[in-house]
Design a protein around this motif. Structure first.
Motif, short mmCIF file in Angstrom:
data_model
loop_
_atom_site.label_atom_id
_atom_site.label_comp_id
_atom_site.label_asym_id
_atom_site.label_seq_id
_atom_site.Cartn_x
_atom_site.Cartn_y
_atom_site.Cartn_z
N ALA A 151 91.65 31.61 87.57
CA ALA A 151 90.36 32.16 88.00
C ALA A 151 89.24 31.69 87.09
CB ALA A 151 90.43 33.68 88.03
N LEU A 152 89.46 31.68 85.78
CA LEU A 152 88.43 31.23 84.84
C LEU A 152 88.07 29.77 85.09
CD1 LEU A 152 89.39 32.85 81.41
CD2 LEU A 152 87.25 33.15 82.69
N ILE A 153 89.07 28.95 85.38
CA ILE A 153 88.80 27.54 85.67
C ILE A 153 87.91 27.42 86.90
CG2 ILE A 153 89.85 25.37 86.40
CD1 ILE A 153 92.30 26.17 84.69
N ASP A 154 88.22 28.19 87.93
CA ASP A 154 87.43 28.13 89.16
C ASP A 154 86.02 28.65 88.94
OD1 ASP A 154 89.24 26.87 90.76
OD2 ASP A 154 89.93 28.67 91.81
N LEU A 177 79.16 37.35 86.99
CA LEU A 177 79.65 38.72 87.02
C LEU A 177 81.17 38.76 86.92
CD1 LEU A 177 79.26 41.77 87.40
CD2 LEU A 177 79.22 41.36 89.88
N MET A 178 81.81 37.95 87.71
CA MET A 178 83.27 37.94 87.73
C MET A 178 83.83 37.41 86.41
SD MET A 178 85.69 36.32 90.73
CE MET A 178 84.74 37.13 92.01
N ARG A 179 83.20 36.37 85.86
CA ARG A 179 83.68 35.82 84.59
C ARG A 179 83.46 36.82 83.46
NH1 ARG A 179 81.65 30.07 82.16
NH2 ARG A 179 79.84 31.35 81.65
N GLY A 180 82.33 37.54 83.51
CA GLY A 180 82.08 38.56 82.50
C GLY A 180 83.15 39.65 82.52
N GLN A 181 83.56 40.04 83.71
CA GLN A 181 84.61 41.05 83.83
C GLN A 181 85.94 40.52 83.29
OE1 GLN A 181 83.80 41.52 88.11
NE2 GLN A 181 83.49 43.69 87.75
N LEU A 182 86.21 39.25 83.55
CA LEU A 182 87.44 38.65 83.03
C LEU A 182 87.42 38.59 81.50
CD1 LEU A 182 88.43 35.66 85.36
CD2 LEU A 182 89.82 37.64 84.76
N TYR A 183 86.30 38.15 80.94
CA TYR A 183 86.17 38.09 79.49
C TYR A 183 86.36 39.48 78.88
CZ TYR A 183 84.41 33.25 79.33
OH TYR A 183 84.29 31.89 79.40
#
Length: 279
Positions: free
Chosen positions: A220-223, A239-245
């Protein structure tokens, strides 16, 4: 909008009898005003024509045009009234029903929109706009069975429909069918019809969402990184990457992405709790 209004008015004036010359003249003047983007003048002329012949059956076209003018100006309640008046004259008019349904969507009245889209489908079972939008509404209602039926009907009519394919992928994701969702998104990503950078970014974000749900955060991070490279204004990606981090305890990176998402239009209230967790 201009083309729609003009086409409706032209259709109206082409069938008006010679005895209604003044009515014709008002409609012709409304066309001219519309072509010049003088929408207030066009509205005034339409109202004069309606007042002159309030029972003329062709007033359905004038009310529809009036509604479109009002909608373009943000006067949504008045537009709703005008479209409804138009349907009082021609209750089986597919174009007017679609106009009112779209307006209902803008007003957040999705159940009312669903009723109008259903009426359209009753009149024209192959209407792609109505199938597409009703499927979307059913999915938001979590009525996945009916949403799937509409998406499949749409894609049978038009197998390349972008929103239909993306909608079906989202439906598969919501039902936990991750391989099926990924297959649909991979197909869209490799489709030569959808090579625009912004479109590709949307698809990478959608695939990242499936990968997160499927327990593949690294993919997901790569995408998401690819999505941001393609479209640096893609708020959902940040937003999505911030939640993952944040889930990985990378709080500084999470805070940067969440604040970036807000700067790009995400409502602050949607990330307030997440930003608190970044401290």
């Amino acid at each position: 909008m201009k083309k729609v209004i003009v086409s409706f008015l032209l259709a109206a004036t082409s069938v008006f009898p010679a005895a209604s010359q003044t009515y014709n003249e008002l409609c012709e003047q409304a066309i001219a005003a519309t072509e010049q983007d003088s929408l207030q003048q066009a509205e005034d002329l339409i109202r004069q024509a309606l007042k002159l012949e309030p029972k003329n059956p062709h007033n359905a076209l004038l009310f529809s045009n009036l509604g479109t003018i009002q909608r373009s100006q943000g006067r949504l309640e008045q537009a709703l009234e005008s479209y409804t008046f138009a349907l009082n004259f021609t209750p089986r008019s597919v174009p007017v029903l679609l106009n009112r349904a779209t307006l209902y969507m803008e007003m957040g009245k999705e159940d009312h929109a669903r009723v109008d889209y259903s009426l359209v489908i009753d009149l024209d079972k192959d209407n792609q706009e109505a199938l597409r939008m009703r499927a979307y509404i059913y999915m938001k209602m979590r009525d996945y069975k009916l949403a799937r039926a509409d998406y499949l009907s749409l894609l049978k009519l038009n197998p390349t429909d972008f929103n239909g394919r993306l909608g079906l992928a989202t439906l598969e994701q919501k039902e936990g069918k991750y391989p099926e969702a990924l297959a649909l998104l991979n197909g869209l990503l490799t489709d030569k019809d959808y090579t625009q950078r912004e479109t590709q970014a949307v698809l990478y974000v959608a695939r990242a969402g499936v990968e997160i749900d499927a327990g593949q955060p690294d993919l997901a991070l790569i995408d998401l990184e690819e999505a941001i490279k393609l479209d640096a204004l893609q708020a959902e990606a940040y937003l999505m990457r911030g939640q993952l981090y944040l889930s990985q305890q990378k709080k500084k990176l999470a805070k940067e992405d969440l604040e970036k998402a807000v700067s790009l239009g995400v409502a602050p209230g949607d990330v307030r709790d997440l930003l608190q967790q970044c401290k």
